[in-house]
Scaffold this active site. Structure first.
Site, PDB file in Angstrom:
ATOM      1  N   ASP A  74       0.829  -1.209   0.000  1.00  0.00           N
ATOM      2  CA  ASP A  74       0.000   0.000   0.000  1.00  0.00           C
ATOM      3  C   ASP A  74       0.859   1.254   0.000  1.00  0.00           C
ATOM      4  OD1 ASP A  74       0.811  -0.625   2.679  1.00  0.00           O
ATOM      5  OD2 ASP A  74      -0.679   0.774   3.447  1.00  0.00           O
ATOM      6  N   GLU A 129      -0.175  -1.109   5.678  1.00  0.00           N
ATOM      7  CA  GLU A 129       0.909  -0.746   6.590  1.00  0.00           C
ATOM      8  C   GLU A 129       0.860   0.721   6.965  1.00  0.00           C
ATOM      9  OE1 GLU A 129       4.936   0.696   7.767  1.00  0.00           O
ATOM     10  OE2 GLU A 129       3.731   1.273   6.044  1.00  0.00           O
ATOM     11  N   GLU A 130       0.333   1.542   6.065  1.00  0.00           N
ATOM     12  CA  GLU A 130       0.398   2.989   6.256  1.00  0.00           C
ATOM     13  C   GLU A 130      -0.731   3.541   7.130  1.00  0.00           C
ATOM     14  OE1 GLU A 130       2.918   4.535   5.485  1.00  0.00           O
ATOM     15  OE2 GLU A 130       3.816   3.803   3.630  1.00  0.00           O
TER      16      GLU A 130
END
Length: 360
Positions: A74, A129-130
């Site tokens: 991502d 992940e962000e």
């Protein structure tokens, strides 16, 4: 519009551009996960599993050692910086070039073109992940299918500008609340100012002397800082509450319990009426003494550095797997509108990983 298929015969720099052109902001990774899964299922020496938008591919050659190469697919929200653009100086521009589609491209190239590595390999491509930690795909895989992540050493291809960065810091965020009593500011003696009551907290922070421990030859630097203060009701009211948000970045030789106990101790007798843990993620030891880590450092070259910040190497550490960060991007360019990566560094990362895994 991006192609619907990935071409793993492209070199890692060209493949990075193709990955960037797949929009995959957090929560929208499915088309890219589909493309990665399809591409890897066509590689005969890999077995491929999928959970949600997380794809795990493995060799099963019977080696005594297994290494994990991992990266998130991502990106942060696009800022008018897609599609990708390659300039005349060999710099590739676009959202995710640095963080971390260049690292993902290197993973894919190694997965596709190293059929007989000298260690068994696991490739992990994960989503979200962000964003918030509870959405993190690597976390979900670790909880649901921990056997997919079994290994002896892991490399997270987060941007490190082509240097090995060992482990990561832990991060703890707490809310320190002080209480007072409201009153009209013209008659302040009738109340108690909660903002003034926070002064001992700020004094303790200003006097704090952070540690600089050396772990596996790497010097980590801790930090305890106020990152926000909230309080006040109106321009003519004595406030009855103040909240100081404090962030503790700590070295990976502290456990989460030790870090929390340390922060509680620091603010003893500071007038804190409520102590709230707002966020906490433990650190990861660098594990540079592991034989696979030593071989990796020798293959990629350079001087290992400590990781100042938190990354998903912490999740591997929690599984008992030593891990390092190593990727072609520069972390200082991550999330920026002018995010970019030097294609030479992408190709160098691919070459060095290939040398490590083949002995060439």
């Amino acid at each position: 519009m991006a192609d619907t298929a990935l071409d793993l015969t492209l070199d890692a720099a060209q493949l990075t551009a193709q990955l960037v052109d797949f929009r995959s902001e957090s929560g929208t990774e499915k088309p890219l996960a589909d493309a990665i899964e399809t591409a890897l299922r066509a590689v005969p020496h890999l077995t491929v599993d999928r959970y949600g938008n997380n794809v795990v591919a493995r060799t099963n050659l019977g080696h005594a050692e297994r290494v994990i190469l991992a990266g998130h697919i991502d990106t942060v929200p696009i800022a008018d910086n897609v599609p990708s653009r390659l300039d005349e100086d060999g710099v590739l521009w676009g959202c995710g070039t640095c963080d971390m589609k260049s690292g993902v491209a290197v993973q894919l190239r190694i997965a596709a073109t190293v059929p007989a590595p000298n260690r068994d390999l696991t490739f992990v491509f994960y989503d979200n992940e962000e964003v918030a930690a509870e959405l993190n795909g690597l976390r979900h895989v670790a909880e649901k299918y921990p056997d997919w992540l079994q290994g002896d050493f892991a490399v997270l291809l987060e941007p490190s500008d082509g240097q090995v960065e060992g482990g990561c810091q832990g991060t703890l965020r707490v809310l320190l609340k002080t209480a007072g009593e409201r009153a009209h500011s013209a008659r302040s003696w009738m109340g108690a100012n909660a903002i003034h009551a926070a002064a001992p907290i700020l004094a303790r922070l200003a006097a704090y002397e952070p540690r600089r421990p050396v772990i596996d030859g790497l010097e980590y630097r801790e930090g305890l800082n106020a990152v926000r203060i909230a309080g006040g009701v109106a321009g003519n009211v004595i406030p009855d509450e103040c909240v100081v948000t404090v962030n503790f970045r700590y070295a990976p030789d502290r456990s989460e319990e030790e870090a929390l106990a340390h922060v509680r101790e620091i603010f003893t007798d500071c007038g804190v009426t409520e102590f709230v843990v707002d966020d906490h993620s433990g650190g990861a030891l660098p594990g540079l003494s592991h034989p696979a880590a030593a071989a990796f450092i020798k293959a990629v070259g350079g001087t290992p550095m400590p990781k100042f910040g938190w990354t998903d190497v912490s999740r591997f550490s929690a599984l008992g797997i030593p891990a390092v960060n190593y990727g072609p991007g520069n972390a200082l360019l991550a999330h920026k509108r002018d995010e970019r990566v030097e294609t030479a560094k992408i190709l160098a990362a691919e070459e060095r990983l290939r040398a490590w895994l083949t002995g060439a």
